[in-house]
Motif scaffolding. Sequence first.
Motif, PDB file in Angstrom:
ATOM      1  N   PHE A   1       0.926  -1.308   0.021  1.00 43.82           N
ATOM      2  CA  PHE A   1      -0.180  -0.050   0.175  1.00 43.82           C
ATOM      3  C   PHE A   1       0.847   1.104   0.097  1.00 43.82           C
ATOM      4  O   PHE A   1       1.463   1.422   0.945  1.00 43.82           O
ATOM      5  CB  PHE A   1      -0.882   0.030   1.391  1.00 43.82           C
TER       6      PHE A   1
ATOM      7  N   SER B   1      -5.351   0.700   5.215  1.00 44.78           N
ATOM      8  CA  SER B   1      -4.207  -0.095   4.892  1.00 44.78           C
ATOM      9  C   SER B   1      -4.442  -1.239   3.986  1.00 44.78           C
ATOM     10  O   SER B   1      -3.605  -2.031   3.705  1.00 44.78           O
ATOM     11  CB  SER B   1      -3.875  -0.534   6.269  1.00 44.78           C
TER      12      SER B   1
ATOM     13  N   GLY C   1      -6.765  -2.010  -0.026  1.00 47.13           N
ATOM     14  CA  GLY C   1      -7.255  -1.332  -0.984  1.00 47.13           C
ATOM     15  C   GLY C   1      -7.280  -2.266  -2.246  1.00 47.13           C
ATOM     16  O   GLY C   1      -6.602  -3.308  -2.499  1.00 47.13           O
ATOM     17  N   VAL C   2      -7.990  -1.906  -3.154  1.00 44.51           N
ATOM     18  CA  VAL C   2      -8.036  -2.510  -4.596  1.00 44.51           C
ATOM     19  C   VAL C   2      -7.817  -1.362  -5.384  1.00 44.51           C
ATOM     20  O   VAL C   2      -8.467  -0.533  -5.326  1.00 44.51           O
ATOM     21  CB  VAL C   2      -9.379  -3.177  -4.870  1.00 44.51           C
ATOM     22  N   GLU C   3      -6.837  -1.627  -6.697  1.00 44.15           N
ATOM     23  CA  GLU C   3      -6.563  -0.513  -7.380  1.00 44.15           C
ATOM     24  C   GLU C   3      -6.776  -1.211  -9.168  1.00 44.15           C
ATOM     25  O   GLU C   3      -6.583  -2.245  -9.078  1.00 44.15           O
ATOM     26  CB  GLU C   3      -5.133   0.060  -7.380  1.00 44.15           C
ATOM     27  N   THR C   4      -7.261  -0.346  -9.687  1.00 41.49           N
ATOM     28  CA  THR C   4      -7.472  -0.554 -11.136  1.00 41.49           C
ATOM     29  C   THR C   4      -6.583   0.342 -11.738  1.00 41.49           C
ATOM     30  O   THR C   4      -6.700   1.631 -11.496  1.00 41.49           O
ATOM     31  CB  THR C   4      -8.883  -0.622 -11.895  1.00 41.49           C
TER      32      THR C   4
ATOM     33  N   LEU D   1       6.976  -4.181  -9.702  1.00 40.42           N
ATOM     34  CA  LEU D   1       6.312  -5.078  -9.096  1.00 40.42           C
ATOM     35  C   LEU D   1       7.018  -6.256  -9.000  1.00 40.42           C
ATOM     36  O   LEU D   1       7.813  -6.830 -10.148  1.00 40.42           O
ATOM     37  CB  LEU D   1       5.144  -5.398 -10.088  1.00 40.42           C
ATOM     38  N   ASN D   2       7.022  -6.997  -7.844  1.00 39.06           N
ATOM     39  CA  ASN D   2       7.485  -8.340  -7.593  1.00 39.06           C
ATOM     40  C   ASN D   2       6.527  -9.383  -7.624  1.00 39.06           C
ATOM     41  O   ASN D   2       5.478  -9.218  -7.055  1.00 39.06           O
ATOM     42  CB  ASN D   2       8.209  -8.214  -6.235  1.00 39.06           C
TER      43      ASN D   2
ATOM     44  N   GLU E   1       5.219 -13.135  -7.665  1.00 43.59           N
ATOM     45  CA  GLU E   1       5.457 -14.479  -7.244  1.00 43.59           C
ATOM     46  C   GLU E   1       4.153 -15.373  -7.519  1.00 43.59           C
ATOM     47  O   GLU E   1       3.304 -14.992  -7.263  1.00 43.59           O
ATOM     48  CB  GLU E   1       5.793 -14.545  -5.588  1.00 43.59           C
TER      49      GLU E   1
ATOM     50  N   LEU F   1      -2.414  -8.161 -11.404  1.00 41.26           N
ATOM     51  CA  LEU F   1      -1.094  -8.047 -11.090  1.00 41.26           C
ATOM     52  C   LEU F   1      -0.661  -8.905  -9.760  1.00 41.26           C
ATOM     53  O   LEU F   1       0.497  -8.787  -9.218  1.00 41.26           O
ATOM     54  CB  LEU F   1      -0.770  -6.685 -10.857  1.00 41.26           C
ATOM     55  N   ASN F   2      -1.615  -9.600  -8.948  1.00 38.45           N
ATOM     56  CA  ASN F   2      -1.362 -10.114  -7.593  1.00 38.45           C
ATOM     57  C   ASN F   2      -0.591 -11.409  -7.823  1.00 38.45           C
ATOM     58  O   ASN F   2       0.127 -11.925  -6.980  1.00 38.45           O
ATOM     59  CB  ASN F   2      -2.467 -10.156  -6.695  1.00 38.45           C
ATOM     60  N   THR F   3      -0.656 -12.179  -8.772  1.00 43.25           N
ATOM     61  CA  THR F   3       0.175 -13.381  -9.175  1.00 43.25           C
ATOM     62  C   THR F   3       0.915 -13.279 -10.361  1.00 43.25           C
ATOM     63  O   THR F   3       0.908 -12.606 -11.044  1.00 43.25           O
ATOM     64  CB  THR F   3      -0.675 -14.672  -8.953  1.00 43.25           C
TER      65      THR F   3
ATOM     66  N   VAL G   1      10.172  -9.965 -11.816  1.00 44.51           N
ATOM     67  CA  VAL G   1      10.210  -8.537 -11.402  1.00 44.51           C
ATOM     68  C   VAL G   1       9.726  -7.934 -12.598  1.00 44.51           C
ATOM     69  O   VAL G   1      10.309  -8.170 -13.483  1.00 44.51           O
ATOM     70  CB  VAL G   1      11.525  -8.132 -11.045  1.00 44.51           C
TER      71      VAL G   1
ATOM     72  N   ILE H   1      -5.479  -4.944 -12.504  1.00 44.14           N
ATOM     73  CA  ILE H   1      -5.983  -4.770 -11.191  1.00 44.14           C
ATOM     74  C   ILE H   1      -5.060  -5.384 -10.006  1.00 44.14           C
ATOM     75  O   ILE H   1      -4.198  -6.264 -10.412  1.00 44.14           O
ATOM     76  CB  ILE H   1      -7.258  -5.749 -10.887  1.00 44.14           C
ATOM     77  N   LEU H   2      -5.150  -4.798  -9.033  1.00 42.68           N
ATOM     78  CA  LEU H   2      -4.226  -5.102  -7.889  1.00 42.68           C
ATOM     79  C   LEU H   2      -4.778  -5.071  -6.365  1.00 42.68           C
ATOM     80  O   LEU H   2      -5.560  -4.112  -6.209  1.00 42.68           O
ATOM     81  CB  LEU H   2      -3.021  -3.935  -8.206  1.00 42.68           C
ATOM     82  N   ASN H   3      -4.795  -5.730  -5.836  1.00 48.40           N
ATOM     83  CA  ASN H   3      -4.959  -5.838  -4.319  1.00 48.40           C
ATOM     84  C   ASN H   3      -3.771  -5.605  -3.387  1.00 48.40           C
ATOM     85  O   ASN H   3      -2.682  -5.818  -3.529  1.00 48.40           O
ATOM     86  CB  ASN H   3      -5.519  -7.434  -4.074  1.00 48.40           C
ATOM     87  N   LEU H   4      -4.267  -4.431  -2.753  1.00 51.74           N
ATOM     88  CA  LEU H   4      -2.903  -3.868  -1.952  1.00 51.74           C
ATOM     89  C   LEU H   4      -3.205  -4.191  -0.681  1.00 51.74           C
ATOM     90  O   LEU H   4      -4.172  -3.919   0.009  1.00 51.74           O
ATOM     91  CB  LEU H   4      -3.029  -2.189  -2.060  1.00 51.74           C
ATOM     92  N   GLU H   5      -2.003  -4.530   0.004  1.00 49.06           N
ATOM     93  CA  GLU H   5      -2.140  -4.626   1.524  1.00 49.06           C
ATOM     94  C   GLU H   5      -0.952  -4.019   2.121  1.00 49.06           C
ATOM     95  O   GLU H   5       0.148  -4.170   1.692  1.00 49.06           O
ATOM     96  CB  GLU H   5      -2.060  -6.123   2.014  1.00 49.06           C
ATOM     97  N   ASP H   6      -1.179  -3.614   3.376  1.00 56.02           N
ATOM     98  CA  ASP H   6      -0.104  -2.932   3.768  1.00 56.02           C
ATOM     99  C   ASP H   6       0.755  -3.861   4.919  1.00 56.02           C
ATOM    100  O   ASP H   6       0.274  -4.521   5.808  1.00 56.02           O
ATOM    101  CB  ASP H   6      -0.554  -1.903   4.936  1.00 56.02           C
ATOM    102  N   LYS H   7       1.875  -4.358   4.109  1.00 57.97           N
ATOM    103  CA  LYS H   7       2.466  -5.521   4.714  1.00 57.97           C
ATOM    104  C   LYS H   7       3.050  -5.327   6.084  1.00 57.97           C
ATOM    105  O   LYS H   7       3.317  -6.041   7.113  1.00 57.97           O
ATOM    106  CB  LYS H   7       3.645  -5.906   3.896  1.00 57.97           C
TER     107      LYS H   7
ATOM    108  N   SER I   1       1.362  -3.788   8.351  1.00 56.30           N
ATOM    109  CA  SER I   1       0.457  -4.116   9.523  1.00 56.30           C
ATOM    110  C   SER I   1      -0.282  -5.320   9.423  1.00 56.30           C
ATOM    111  O   SER I   1      -0.995  -5.644  10.256  1.00 56.30           O
ATOM    112  CB  SER I   1      -0.855  -2.898   9.007  1.00 56.30           C
TER     113      SER I   1
END
Lengths: 239, 239
Positions: free
Chosen positions: A80, A174, A176-179, A231-232, A234, B77-79, B177, B230-236, B238
């Motif tokens: 985030f 903390s 979120g979702v982004e497009t 972007l990393n 995995e 973009l999450n995987t 990456v 599309i991207l799920n964001l998390e504050d790592k 927290s």
Amino acid sequence: MSLPLYINIAEKIIQKIQNNELNEGEKLPAERHLAEMFSVSRSTIRSSLKYLEDLGIIETFHGAGHFVKTQKIYISLNTFYSFDIETERQNFKIKNKVFDAHTYIPSKDVKDIMGISNFTLIHYFKRIRAIGNIPVMVQDHHINHEVYPHIDFNVLNEIPLYDYLQDKFNKSPSKGVETITTIIPPVEIQKLLKIKPDIPVIVIERLAYVEGVVAEYTISYLKPEKYSFILNLEDKKSV
Amino acid sequence: MSLPLYINIAEKIIQKIQNNELNEGEKLPAERHLAEMFSVSRSTIRSSLKYLEDLGIIETFHGAGHFVKTQKIYISLNTFYSFDIETERQNFKIKNKVFDAHTYIPSKDVKDIMGISNFTLIHYFKRIRAIGNIPVMVQDHHINHEVYPHIDFNVLNEIPLYDYLQDKFNKSPSKGVETITTIIPPVEIQKLLKIKPDIPVIVIERLAYVEGVVAEYTISYLKPEKYSFILNLEDKKSV
């Protein structure tokens, strides 16, 4: 001990960039004009240009000439992120201007996107963000009044939004979702970003949550040449 | 039981889109032309257009008219993702054309980026990817010969790259990456993507790893109106 002449000339060109006599993306004068301008040989100018290229300050397109390189802002997409913090970490000084700020009952579209009830108020404000005098981003912010009952819009000229929310309410988003997409922007955005019509901009829509509730819906319009994202990846399946 | 007239007309317009008589992004004829074309009233046409808009097939810009909407491909973009698989999951049929394929000792730039030794061979190929007849992506692939000693380039017209690598070598990249940015593309890319000069495209550079070694370096040039991320964001911090 004096520096080689070509480095001296290169530094004069850097000064012109810093003084906005030469802007990002702008073409440098032809080699022979530069030679005349600084009263040196073309071979010295060629060394200066090579040096500036090695430093990443200019770039050369074969047949087209030398151009002042746009310094990109890198945004890491793995956590985030805050545009302010990522930008300032890279030594760009960002200037914010908040306008059009008001608290109101939002349109059906915004209500549907935020998943809020008919009676929820929204703090709306527009921000234009600039580096030097160059506008790089326009943002439409919608903040949920139920999560953040009062906002002092003027403070947001000076303080990053999430820092302000954290300080004042002791909670900031903390998750979120982004497009991320590109569009040809509305005329208003073209004018604010000072870009030509028909040029796509990057649009990032963010829905951000506090305790499972949408606290913020922001649409950011980014000047495309100014940003890169890292972007990393995995494979979660194989972890 | 017959369908309402306005739906009938809307379906005729959908057929024109499917037959490429009307293309994505193209402006529809004016209401009165459509009324003449289908021998119906303007009020019927207005209902048809409203119906097409509700279906997400056209979009209306105030004062500018009705346009055939570009159907975006969404990339999560999450995987670690495959463009083919994400695209086909959304019922777009993608067509690949591999060309310029050869195995060679790469340039210093490519060697430095991939972090490989002076003697490592690279399989290089270019791919153009189209949906229908519309090119949507051009890719420059560099595959590390030490990880993948032999590649049958022609097979890649038919099979997703990672599926092929997995089947043949029993290993495919699962970490990587990426840098996502926009550039005004080289003339060659403009021509292959059939876009006007001065229009930025999305560029994704991927370094992908197999057992800690760079196995693939790919530069993808994407037609900007065709893709969303599309991207799920998390504050790592927290978590």
